[in-house]
Design an enzyme around this catalytic site. Structure first.
Site, PDB file in Angstrom:
ATOM      1  N   ARG A   1      18.429  42.129   2.775  1.00 56.88           N
ATOM      2  CA  ARG A   1      19.832  41.932   3.314  1.00 56.88           C
ATOM      3  C   ARG A   1      19.990  43.016   4.319  1.00 56.88           C
ATOM      4  NH1 ARG A   1      20.264  39.826  -1.895  1.00 56.88           N
ATOM      5  NH2 ARG A   1      20.820  37.663  -1.510  1.00 56.88           N
TER       6      ARG A   1
ATOM      7  N   ASP B   1      14.611  32.817  -8.079  1.00 57.83           N
ATOM      8  CA  ASP B   1      16.389  32.593  -8.679  1.00 57.83           C
ATOM      9  C   ASP B   1      17.024  31.937  -7.538  1.00 57.83           C
ATOM     10  OD1 ASP B   1      15.583  34.571  -6.383  1.00 57.83           O
ATOM     11  OD2 ASP B   1      17.610  35.439  -6.687  1.00 57.83           O
ATOM     12  N   GLU B   2      18.256  31.277  -8.179  1.00 57.44           N
ATOM     13  CA  GLU B   2      19.222  30.886  -7.456  1.00 57.44           C
ATOM     14  C   GLU B   2      18.783  29.730  -6.357  1.00 57.44           C
ATOM     15  OE1 GLU B   2      22.526  34.374  -7.468  1.00 57.44           O
ATOM     16  OE2 GLU B   2      21.114  34.265  -5.839  1.00 57.44           O
TER      17      GLU B   2
ATOM     18  N   TRP C   1      17.823  38.857 -15.472  1.00 57.66           N
ATOM     19  CA  TRP C   1      19.064  39.302 -14.907  1.00 57.66           C
ATOM     20  C   TRP C   1      20.300  38.864 -15.282  1.00 57.66           C
ATOM     21  CZ3 TRP C   1      22.203  37.106 -11.006  1.00 57.66           C
ATOM     22  CH2 TRP C   1      21.833  35.891 -10.653  1.00 57.66           C
TER      23      TRP C   1
ATOM     24  N   ASP D   1      24.485  47.880  -7.391  1.00 54.52           N
ATOM     25  CA  ASP D   1      25.462  47.687  -6.077  1.00 54.52           C
ATOM     26  C   ASP D   1      26.907  47.283  -6.706  1.00 54.52           C
ATOM     27  OD1 ASP D   1      23.928  45.392  -7.294  1.00 54.52           O
ATOM     28  OD2 ASP D   1      24.794  44.078  -5.703  1.00 54.52           O
TER      29      ASP D   1
ATOM     30  N   TRP E   1      20.926  45.730  -4.825  1.00 51.68           N
ATOM     31  CA  TRP E   1      21.051  44.747  -3.696  1.00 51.68           C
ATOM     32  C   TRP E   1      21.876  45.313  -2.694  1.00 51.68           C
ATOM     33  CZ3 TRP E   1      18.047  40.742  -4.498  1.00 51.68           C
ATOM     34  CH2 TRP E   1      17.477  40.374  -5.874  1.00 51.68           C
ATOM     35  N   THR E   2      21.563  44.633  -1.466  1.00 54.43           N
ATOM     36  CA  THR E   2      22.026  45.545  -0.274  1.00 54.43           C
ATOM     37  C   THR E   2      23.268  44.679   0.601  1.00 54.43           C
ATOM     38  OG1 THR E   2      20.240  45.317   0.830  1.00 54.43           O
ATOM     39  CG2 THR E   2      20.217  47.106  -0.319  1.00 54.43           C
ATOM     40  N   GLU E   3      23.429  43.710  -0.002  1.00 53.05           N
ATOM     41  CA  GLU E   3      24.514  42.832   1.026  1.00 53.05           C
ATOM     42  C   GLU E   3      25.395  43.964   1.591  1.00 53.05           C
ATOM     43  OE1 GLU E   3      23.589  41.820  -1.962  1.00 53.05           O
ATOM     44  OE2 GLU E   3      23.424  39.755  -2.200  1.00 53.05           O
TER      45      GLU E   3
HETATM   46  C1  ACM Z   1      19.461  37.732  -8.615  1.00 56.65           C
HETATM   47  O1  ACM Z   1      20.220  38.537  -8.891  1.00 56.65           O
HETATM   48  N1  ACM Z   1      19.635  36.813  -7.865  1.00 56.65           N
HETATM   49  C2  ACM Z   1      18.221  37.950  -9.070  1.00 56.65           C
END
Ligand code: ACM
Length: 455
Positions: A101, A261-262, A306, A333, A381-383
């Site tokens: 990200r 994921d997702e 997660w 984050d 996570w770095t958004e």
């Molecule tokens: C995740 O937070 N999508 C693994």
């Protein structure tokens, strides 16, 4: 004098000795463990293996005081007389850095390797690809980085209300840089686990090679779950087998991340195909807990739980090894207090105390499951972390609490925060880590007007 992480047993002689270096001998004992004795005769380390010696040396540095964490300056000359007997609770003591990200330059990744080592953490999971950027140089498919490693713009803050930065963002790691990171980490007994995310979070790859996707589109400039996933053509699976071949060549780790994921509407076929490909090549697939919905996974697959702990518990019962990383406790984050002034407040409130209070083994786990709980990892996570300064703010001091959770026995120490304040923050200061002060952000750490989305 206290230590961090808290050792299994610690006896403080209550007086100081002259420090003149140390000596190491190898003795039997639990993996990663050691005994450190400091007296007027000098410092003796009885290490159980090479990793144990590294852990003992980090404790030695703690005993020598904050000055020992500076890159240069007067060498510490005294050490408390003491005996420390210590070994880690979990084999997997990890941190995931999302370098997709927002790209983190190589020098910062190397600095994080040092910081992990100082906290006796031993797995660095690099999230190398996502919708917003592809960071792994793949020689066979050069457009992955030529096109996929940068985007024209970025959302600034939460997507529901944030504006745009109006600036391009990008970067990637040449394979030589990644080999250097792997070697630098290996010398500190840290395993680098790479991840290439399939079939979701793949828009940067699709931007480079549109034939991989269901729909086209450029490298994504927004955050969130992207509907545009990989297609299920055999040519797409072949493409990714080739990419993973290069990844395995660069990263010698036993574990190779394939994401999973997702991925809205995807049936899991490519996850199974890549997992099998990794196993055929002697590696173990490592995926987020959605991989449990992909159909039968090869033996040896490791699941990162997660979305709470349920996925992890199911995976253990199905015979998979598990790494716990529930978002409620170890997504670093997420906002560190409920103050509206937290810079870009996203996710649930996850205070330092919340991280420290977390127990990685869920109550439902009896120990009789066929799978093993390898340990846990904190995910960064770095958004909303667009620089190493922002990553420092999010990671510390919570990562110190996490390090103690995965190292120490399950019993909690009511004196943890005091110990952190008195002994560990001065070490972080000496290292130059821009952590969040316990009383709240420095004025220059605020980001007024950048919208978050607190939950
Ligand atoms: C995740 O937070 N999508 C693994």
């Amino acid at each position: 004098m206290n230590l961090l992480p808290r050792p299994v047993s610690y006896v403080d002689g209550g007086r100081l000795c002259e420090y003149r270096g140390w000596e190491t001998v190898l003795v039997d004992g639990p993996p990663g463990g050691y005994r450190l004795i400091s007296s007027d005769d000098g410092v003796l380390i009885e290490a159980h293996d090479a990793e144990g010696e590294m852990n003992a040396l980090q404790t030695l540095r703690q005993l020598l005081g904050p000055q020992a964490f500076r890159a240069a300056g007067e060498k510490p000359s005294v050490i408390p007389a003491c005996e420390v007997v210590d070994h880690p609770r979990f084999a997997w003591r990890g941190v995931m850095l999302d370098v997709a990200r927002h790209f983190l330059p190589k020098r910062e990744v190397l600095r994080y390797v040092e910081l992990l080592s100082a906290h006796k953490l031993n797995v660095l999971h690099l999230h190398l690809t996502d919708d917003q950027g592809w960071r792994f140089e793949c020689k066979r498919y050069p457009k992955l980085t030529e096109v996929g490693s940068w985007r024209e713009d970025s959302r600034f803050g939460d997507r529901r209300s944030g504006g745009m930065t109006g600036r391009p963002h990008g970067g990637f790691y040449p394979q030589e840089d990644l080999r250097e990171i792997v070697e630098y980490a290996r010398a500190r007994h840290i395993t680098v686990v790479p991840e290439i995310d399939v079939p979701g979070h793949s828009q940067a790859a699709i931007a480079a090679y549109p034939e991989l996707g269901v729909h086209g589109g450029g490298v994504w400039t927004d955050w969130g779950i992207n509907e545009r996933v990989l297609n299920t053509e055999e040519s797409t699976v072949d493409f990714y087998r080739n990419v993973f071949d290069e990844l395995m060549d660069v990263f010698p780790a036993e574990f190779i991340g394939l994401g999973g994921d997702e991925a809205p509407g995807h049936d899991g076929e490519i996850v199974r195909a890549i997992a099998k490909h990794l196993v055929r090549n002697g590696r173990r697939p490592y995926g987020w807990d959605e991989v449990l919905d992909s159909g039968p996974l090869p033996a040896g697959t490791v699941v990162a739980s997660w979305r709470g702990v349920e996925g992890g518990v199911t995976a253990l019962r199905e015979g998979h090894d598990v790494v716990m990383c529930p978002e409620e406790f170890v997504y670093l984050d997420y906002r560190q207090s409920d103050s509206p002034g937290e810079p870009i407040p996203v996710g649930t409130v996850t205070t330092l105390e919340d991280v420290y209070a977390w127990e990685p083994v869920p109550a439902e786990v009896t120990g009789d499951e066929p799978g093993r709980l390898l340990g846990a990892q904190a995910n960064i996570w770095t958004e909303h972390l667009d620089s190493a300064r922002r990553v420092d703010y999010a990671a510390f001091p919570r990562l110190a609490a996490f390090a103690e959770v995965v190292w120490s026995p399950a019993e909690k120490d009511p004196g943890f925060v005091e110990r952190l304040r008195e002994h560990h923050l001065p070490r972080l200061d000496a290292l130059g880590v821009e952590y969040r002060p316990l009383t709240g952000p420095h004025p220059w750490q605020l980001l007024p007007g950048v919208p978050g989305f607190p939950r």
